[in-house]
Design a protein around this motif. Sequence first.
Motif, PDB file in Angstrom:
ATOM      1  N   THR A 111       2.223  -4.368  -3.604  1.00  0.00           N
ATOM      2  CA  THR A 111       2.613  -5.641  -3.014  1.00  0.00           C
ATOM      3  C   THR A 111       4.003  -5.508  -2.391  1.00  0.00           C
ATOM      4  O   THR A 111       4.874  -4.824  -2.919  1.00  0.00           O
ATOM      5  CB  THR A 111       2.640  -6.759  -4.066  1.00  0.00           C
ATOM      6  N   VAL A 112       4.197  -6.152  -1.259  1.00  0.00           N
ATOM      7  CA  VAL A 112       5.481  -6.188  -0.568  1.00  0.00           C
ATOM      8  C   VAL A 112       5.885  -7.649  -0.414  1.00  0.00           C
ATOM      9  O   VAL A 112       5.089  -8.440   0.137  1.00  0.00           O
ATOM     10  CB  VAL A 112       5.401  -5.498   0.813  1.00  0.00           C
ATOM     11  N   PRO A 113       7.074  -8.039  -0.944  1.00  0.00           N
ATOM     12  CA  PRO A 113       8.100  -7.217  -1.566  1.00  0.00           C
ATOM     13  C   PRO A 113       7.594  -6.509  -2.823  1.00  0.00           C
ATOM     14  O   PRO A 113       6.782  -7.058  -3.569  1.00  0.00           O
ATOM     15  CB  PRO A 113       9.207  -8.210  -1.912  1.00  0.00           C
ATOM     16  N   LEU A 114       8.108  -5.314  -3.045  1.00  0.00           N
ATOM     17  CA  LEU A 114       7.697  -4.531  -4.196  1.00  0.00           C
ATOM     18  C   LEU A 114       8.119  -5.223  -5.486  1.00  0.00           C
ATOM     19  O   LEU A 114       9.188  -5.831  -5.558  1.00  0.00           O
ATOM     20  CB  LEU A 114       8.317  -3.135  -4.125  1.00  0.00           C
ATOM     21  N   PRO A 115       7.293  -5.164  -6.525  1.00  0.00           N
ATOM     22  CA  PRO A 115       7.676  -5.751  -7.810  1.00  0.00           C
ATOM     23  C   PRO A 115       8.963  -5.128  -8.324  1.00  0.00           C
ATOM     24  O   PRO A 115       9.040  -3.919  -8.538  1.00  0.00           O
ATOM     25  CB  PRO A 115       6.489  -5.406  -8.724  1.00  0.00           C
ATOM     26  N   ASP A 116       9.985  -5.945  -8.483  1.00  0.00           N
ATOM     27  CA  ASP A 116      11.293  -5.473  -8.912  1.00  0.00           C
ATOM     28  C   ASP A 116      12.047  -6.628  -9.533  1.00  0.00           C
ATOM     29  O   ASP A 116      11.660  -7.792  -9.381  1.00  0.00           O
ATOM     30  CB  ASP A 116      12.094  -4.912  -7.723  1.00  0.00           C
ATOM     31  N   GLY A 159       4.898 -10.357  -6.797  1.00  0.00           N
ATOM     32  CA  GLY A 159       4.065  -9.197  -7.070  1.00  0.00           C
ATOM     33  C   GLY A 159       3.915  -8.947  -8.558  1.00  0.00           C
ATOM     34  O   GLY A 159       2.823  -8.616  -9.053  1.00  0.00           O
ATOM     35  N   MET A 160       5.001  -9.130  -9.310  1.00  0.00           N
ATOM     36  CA  MET A 160       4.957  -8.991 -10.767  1.00  0.00           C
ATOM     37  C   MET A 160       4.062 -10.072 -11.370  1.00  0.00           C
ATOM     38  O   MET A 160       3.267  -9.813 -12.274  1.00  0.00           O
ATOM     39  CB  MET A 160       6.382  -9.108 -11.311  1.00  0.00           C
ATOM     40  N   ARG A 161       4.179 -11.267 -10.852  1.00  0.00           N
ATOM     41  CA  ARG A 161       3.379 -12.387 -11.355  1.00  0.00           C
ATOM     42  C   ARG A 161       1.897 -12.154 -11.089  1.00  0.00           C
ATOM     43  O   ARG A 161       1.048 -12.408 -11.953  1.00  0.00           O
ATOM     44  CB  ARG A 161       3.867 -13.676 -10.689  1.00  0.00           C
TER      45      ARG A 161
END
Length: 598
Positions: A468-473, A480-482
């Motif tokens: 996923t973009v933005p990358l999970p960070d 993306g984390m969610r």
Amino acid sequence: MRAVDEVVEEQAVPEPPEPVTAPRRRADLLSLLNYVVLSMLVMIQLWRDPNGRVLASNDDDHGVMLFMLAHGERVIFHGDSPFWSDRLNVPDGVNMMANTAMLALTLPVSPITHFLGAGVSVALLLTLGLAGTAWAWYWVLSRHLVTSRVAAWLGGLWCGFAPAMVSHANGHVNFVCQFVIPFIVLQVLRLREPGRAVRGGLILTGLIVLQVFINEEALLFTALALGVFVVAYAAMAWPRAKREARHFLAGLGVAALASGALLAYPLHFQFFRAGSYHGQPFSPDEYVTDLLSVGAFARQSLAGYAAVTRHLSVSATEDNTFFGPIGLVMIVVSVVVLWRSVAARSAAISALVLLLVSMGPRLRVAGHDTSIPLPFGLVSHVPVIDLVSVTRFALVPATIAGVLLAMAADRMPAMSVKGRRWFLTGLVLALVPLIPKPLPVVAGDPLPPFLTQGIYQQYVSDDRSLVTVPLPDVTTGRTGMRWVTLSNLAYRTPRGYFMGPVNPPADDTGSWSAPVRYTSSLLWRVREYGQVPVMTDTMRIRIRQDLTFWRAAVVVLVPNSRNGDALLTTLTDALGPPQLVGGVQMWDVRYLPVPSTG
């Protein structure tokens, strides 16, 4: 029988067992009920849509908790390793023992996570954590430290719903669930009794092991607090301490040996296996307790004012003191009332020492660091201590304050009429302003049909990842984390928000995210500043190399991302035009090779 009456009140003969009567049972149930109701009120905004809402004050750590719950579901329903996850941070994975995996919580609620979603499990554990911690302290206080159920209720109320606890309810499930801690304290104090070395030591072992799989930091704080308590007590009551030392040390020895044997492998995994780290990604003087915060109000207290609190606290989840001016006075008054008790004085000393430690290497006042050195500077780099967020040491005095208030309230019948009136007035003036407000929430980004309808499964095999973009960070890739956590880690994804080494093997200092790569750095700059880079063939090659490293099957642009047009232009220039599939812009990169795992 009040098992620690000799320690607390210095009585020579234990009292007879307290009969369990119907009124006392009703008092117990009523206390539990109102703790649950208050906990529900604190969490009510999240309960309205636990999978669709995010705790506004700390959506990053809320995402981490979702990850822990989803990992627990993977362990039970898919047979994943409890100590390791390969679903995040592809291809390196995440050391879950080094990330407070909370296995003692996440595994039992895994059916809820599986069928209702990780968001429901987070809301449930936060609610039960607040109420359960309050009731655990109530139980220990009412059975072993005080005679009045009202005093025990008061102590439980403070210990479970103090500003520090409500603050950590903004996503820190591991710190809210402290219901094992009171029983650890009780068992440690009971080790002094003759004939309890083996039995008491083994009971303590079970509690220690359980707490390790909830929150090791809280266990460390408890051990340090008890250590200071024992030293202070021995210094002030040496003859008694000398008589009881043999039984006490024998029980501690049994607990140390047994828990060491049971925890040897998990702790080895945590500190020495892949994904382990040393130290924190910040200096010890960055997150410390401000001196003025001790007498101020937290932002989630009824009398709190966030604009003021922000200057005295490191974050909305770290309002670890904030007793309020009258609350601080009543804590001091409680110590005075209990002054004849060596145990109460020892507890007060323990609280004061841990409060001083929480202030870090130099005193901070009103948000400004002074040049006044503090004792923590001498131990800030000691292994294990260097893994702790310093201000959290203040959780100990916050809890001890509740115990002292309960014990002092228990003495009210012995006070004069005027003394009772003043003490009761002080309690009301101290507690009412600290009544917690419901935690604020915001709407979370919904999962697209690409995920909810399982469309991604046509593209992403189990040996590949969904990028996923933005990358999970940390802070920049929340959506993306969610997505991956609310999908119960159904697919693999690179990077993420977790604790790991910053750049292994060259640098194993702790970091909140995966080591930086060319593509992660490039896309971060595009998202932050909205500037589209002039793409060269070399840049395209490096982006493809990173996608190969991440074992990417597809790249998905998160809808409505910050500077989304710039991200779309950059990805299109690097990978070609996207496909619109399931409500997302997607690039199919399955033509890239899958690196060998051998």
